[in-house]
Design a protein around this motif. Structure first.
Motif: not given
Length: 78
Positions: A17-21, A32-39, A47-56, A71-76
């Motif tokens: 909910p608080d991510a930059k998406i 393509s998606a970019m997800v920047v989240d403190e989690s 691990q980050q990408q698995r969390a995103v795929y689980a959210a799908l 195409a997925l980009t993830t980071r804190a």
């Protein structure tokens, strides 16, 4: 049935909910998606990408999935 960028963002926002998406793509199948989240802090990229795929929630599962390629980009945050 293809998925729209806003629908994908809304789905990701449920888990992050608080991510930059930022979701891009106009064909509803290849996006393509970019997800920047403190989690993601302390997680490796897999691990980050698995969390995103689980959210799908199955939207990419198998040949009948609504989304074929992401195409997925993830980071804190910095």
């Amino acid at each position: 049935m293809p998925i729209h960028a806003q629908d994908l963002e809304d789905l990701l926002r449920q888990s992050f909910p608080d991510a930059k998406i930022v979701v891009e793509g106009d064909d509803g199948v290849h996006m393509s998606a970019m997800v920047v989240d403190e989690s993601f802090r302390g997680m490796n990229r897999v691990q980050q990408q698995r969390a995103v795929y689980a959210a799908l929630k199955g939207k990419m599962d198998g040949p009948s999935g609504e989304l074929h390629a992401l195409a997925l980009t993830t980071r804190a945050p910095d």
